[in-house]
Design an enzyme around this catalytic site. Structure first.
Site, PDB file in Angstrom:
ATOM      1  N   THR A 134       0.818  -1.215   0.000  1.00  0.00           N
ATOM      2  CA  THR A 134       0.000   0.000   0.000  1.00  0.00           C
ATOM      3  C   THR A 134       0.851   1.265   0.000  1.00  0.00           C
ATOM      4  O   THR A 134       1.849   1.359   0.702  1.00  0.00           O
ATOM      5  CB  THR A 134      -0.924   0.013   1.226  1.00  0.00           C
ATOM      6  OG1 THR A 134      -1.778  -1.126   1.173  1.00  0.00           O
ATOM      7  CG2 THR A 134      -1.764   1.278   1.267  1.00  0.00           C
ATOM      8  N   GLU A 421      -6.894  -5.458   3.232  1.00  0.00           N
ATOM      9  CA  GLU A 421      -6.946  -6.348   2.057  1.00  0.00           C
ATOM     10  C   GLU A 421      -8.012  -5.916   1.055  1.00  0.00           C
ATOM     11  O   GLU A 421      -8.612  -6.741   0.368  1.00  0.00           O
ATOM     12  CB  GLU A 421      -7.202  -7.795   2.501  1.00  0.00           C
ATOM     13  CG  GLU A 421      -6.023  -8.438   3.199  1.00  0.00           C
ATOM     14  CD  GLU A 421      -4.904  -8.835   2.244  1.00  0.00           C
ATOM     15  OE1 GLU A 421      -5.199  -9.137   1.069  1.00  0.00           O
ATOM     16  OE2 GLU A 421      -3.738  -8.837   2.667  1.00  0.00           O
ATOM     17  N   ASP A 423     -10.831  -2.309   0.252  1.00  0.00           N
ATOM     18  CA  ASP A 423     -12.061  -1.690   0.742  1.00  0.00           C
ATOM     19  C   ASP A 423     -13.261  -2.567   0.391  1.00  0.00           C
ATOM     20  O   ASP A 423     -13.347  -3.127  -0.714  1.00  0.00           O
ATOM     21  CB  ASP A 423     -12.220  -0.310   0.097  1.00  0.00           C
ATOM     22  CG  ASP A 423     -13.562   0.313   0.404  1.00  0.00           C
ATOM     23  OD1 ASP A 423     -13.693   0.900   1.480  1.00  0.00           O
ATOM     24  OD2 ASP A 423     -14.479   0.182  -0.444  1.00  0.00           O
TER      25      ASP A 423
END
Length: 648
Positions: A134, A421, A423
């Site tokens: 991310t 993991e 939205d």
């Protein structure tokens, strides 16, 4: 002789009973007693100490292949990490990052040279790692990550670089303090050409915990929950790593800079790579479900002890569990926990089978179906956990707001699982996209606009793929009782038909709306946006149907008559609650008359009253040991808790 509760627990444990039983045994150690520790340094130290105890007991070996130094039980590995959530969600996340995400990246994306160097040390915690995917500017859209890894043939090294502020790796578990190495996802560039996102092993700290040259880490500090996880940020300033640090299972770079891969299509290559990491998403969903079980067990036990208000003919005040409104608050959530637990077991069985296959034997369509199912159940589990834990907190009144009774910490810790993991709304859209295009290869990696254009001309009839118990489900469908009487709502065939018809209708009408929008030559993005709520509804209906079928299969597998009877009534309660939650749709589409819609509410009340005497048995069947409840109000024999709704 096993008790009814033990039979229920065995049914809910499913094929992974041994792994879950071992976890309960390990977690009986006082070192794993639930605790409330808001201080970051102390909480992180406790979590790391617990991790080391687990490592010494070989807790992580099942998640890795025998060739890599493990015992080769992927399903057991996920089940084991899920159980850690009953002790502390910080421990579950920390273990999931180390052994599931970081370790999973090394195992599934690396080759023998990486396995030999890293797997055994990371299993034993001699090497602590993190999973750096991310970025500040890119979460769900992994293909658009900005971090680059540019190959330099003169030195045979990759240069890892964060070119913009938004390319900073963010929220990374382990990056703030403990991790020495990161599995970094970055755009691979060689010969001036980008070949998409790949994964690299990048050292970030020395043995003393200091940032290595070119690496800047920082601490995310206090979060809404999970104090035992040292989330941090990472920036790279032209950090050089050996060519061999590319995890090269699916593609490689030759010493001269030539890029090679057996998968020519870049999009397919990317989704093949991330598809191997599906275990993380499955673990997040199951762990959220485990946390919900803890809360429901606490709230149910409290509701049996807590008494309030007199009733004629009673010598003592009334246990709050005797009130229908309280039954309506807790029992449907218990039913949903059982339902989702059975669906999770089916998912683990599929994952275990597919991840035990060689790459040559793996059916790509089955792999994509697994990814879609994992996404959908992660959504269902995490939204259920958020709702259930909050309801349990409120159901315990002022006592539920006390930190010593654990519910507030559970609520804070599980909150982020709806975005872990992926939205939940994005993942629901993924489920719908794959349903509407029957898992076609072409949809992998498409933007909404591209997918819209593809779907308008290629949407096909969706074939219902049953998860289990095909024969028994068909028998129920063949003997359904579709009539206007209240009793037909308890008929399993009627319930299955209502769930299937809703799913099929929503998918087919979503397809027609998409096609019509494109035929009018509307802007593809606007057309997709216009029907997005319909598409998401179709995906939710699909998951509801999958979960109900898993429940039916579990009842068929249960061998104890009493437990089987309770599961059957819980299944009724689950099905009727889902129908009640979407009652407007069923009425709008003439699947429920006004009178029959009222009967749904009566049916829920009837099942709540029937199950009331077994509330503690059902809670015990959820499989949370007493020593993992960690709620002070349950240990005070005869203590008087604060009044429900007492003012501050």
């Amino acid at each position: 002789m096993p008790t009814t509760a033990e039979h229920l627990r065995t049914a809910l444990d499913g094929a992974w009973h041994d792994a879950r039983h071992r976890a309960r045994t390990d977690l009986a150690d006082p070192a794993f007693a639930p605790h409330y520790t808001p201080d970051l340094e102390e909480a992180r130290a406790i979590t790391l100490k617990q991790m080391k105890i687990l490592a010494e007991r070989g807790y992580a070996a099942s998640g890795f292949s025998v060739e890599s130094g493990g015992t080769g039980d992927p399903g057991g590995a996920v089940a084991s990490i899920e159980m850690l959530a009953m002790s502390d969600l910080s421990l579950m996340v920390k273990a999931g990052v180390q052994w599931g995400l970081f370790g999973g990246a090394i195992e599934n994306l690396g080759t023998e040279r990486h396995h030999k160097e890293y797997i055994r040390p990371l299993i034993d915690l001699d090497l602590l790692g993190c999973f750096a995917m991310t970025e500040t500017g890119h979460g769900s859209d992994v293909q658009a990550l900005e971090t680059t890894a540019t190959y330099d043939p003169a030195t045979q090294e990759f240069v890892v670089h964060s070119p913009t502020p938004s390319s900073r790796k963010d929220y990374i578990g382990g990056a703030a303090q403990h991790a020495k190495v990161a599995a970094v996802f970055a755009q691979l560039v060689t010969g001036g050409e980008s070949h998409g996102v790949h994964c690299f092993v990048v050292p970030i700290r020395d043995e003393d915990g200091n940032d290595l040259p070119g690496v800047t880490t920082s601490d995310c500090g206090h979060k809404g929950g999970l104090p035992g996880v040292d989330n941090g940020r990472i920036m790279f300033d032209s950090v050089r790593i050996p060519r061999e640090n590319l995890l090269n299972k699916y593609s490689d770079v030759e010493p001269d800079g030539t890029y090679v891969s057996d998968i020519d299509n870049p999009s397919r290559r990317f989704f093949t790579m991330v598809g191997t990491l599906v275990r993380g998403r499955i673990t997040v969903g199951g762990s959220a479900g485990a946390a919900a079980r803890v809360a429901l067990t606490i709230a149910t036990q409290y509701a049996e002890k807590r008494r309030q208000f007199d009733a004629p003919g009673r010598e003592a005040e009334v246990p709050i569990m005797d009130y229908l409104v309280h039954q309506r608050r807790l029992l449907p959530l218990i039913a949903r926990s059982y339902a989702l637990g059975f669906a999770q077991n089916e998912l683990l069985s599929t994952m275990n089978r597919l991840q035990s296959m060689s790459l040559e034997d793996l059916d790509p369509q089955e792999q994509r179906e697994l990814e879609g199912r994992a996404a959908g159940l992660k959504v269902a589990h995490t939204w259920h956990a958020s709702q259930a834990i909050q309801e349990c907190r409120e159901a315990c009144g002022g006592a539920g707001y006390m930190a010593e009774n654990r519910l507030t910490a559970l609520r804070a810790d599980v909150d982020v699982f709806t975005t872990f993991e992926g939205d939940n709304h994005v993942l629901t859209q993924l489920v719908a996209k794959e349903l509407l295009t029957s898992y076609a290869d072409e949809v992998q990696g498409m933007s909404p606009v591209d997918w819209m254009r593809f779907a308008a001309t290629t949407i096909s009839d969706v074939v219902k793929k049953r998860t289990a118990a095909q024969q028994i489900i068909q028998t129920f469908l063949d003997t359904r009782q579709d009539n206007e009487e209240d009793g037909s709502l308890f008929n399993r065939g009627t319930q299955l038909t209502m769930f299937e018809d809703r799913e099929q209708y929503l998918i087919s009408t979503a397809a027609r709306r998409l096609q019509a929008a494109m035929n009018r030559e509307e802007n593809a993005f606007d057309a997709f946006n216009f029907v997005q709520d319909h598409v998401l509804h179709a995906a939710e209906a699909h998951i509801d149907r999958v979960v109900l079928e898993a429940f039916v299969a579990a009842i068929d597998d249960c061998k104890d008559e009493t437990a089987c009877g309770l599961l059957s009534e819980l299944c009724d309660l689950y099905a009727l609650t889902v129908i009640d939650g979407d009652k407007a749709w069923f009425m709008e589409h003439r699947q429920l008359s006004v009178e029959r819609a009222k009967a749904v509410g009566r049916g829920i009340n009837e099942r709540c009253r029937t199950l009331r005497p077994y509330a503690l048995t059902l809670a015990e069947g959820l499989g949370v040991p007493e020593y993992l409840l960690g709620s002070a109000m349950l240990d005070r024999e005869g203590a008087v808790a604060p009044l429900q709704g007492a003012s501050a």
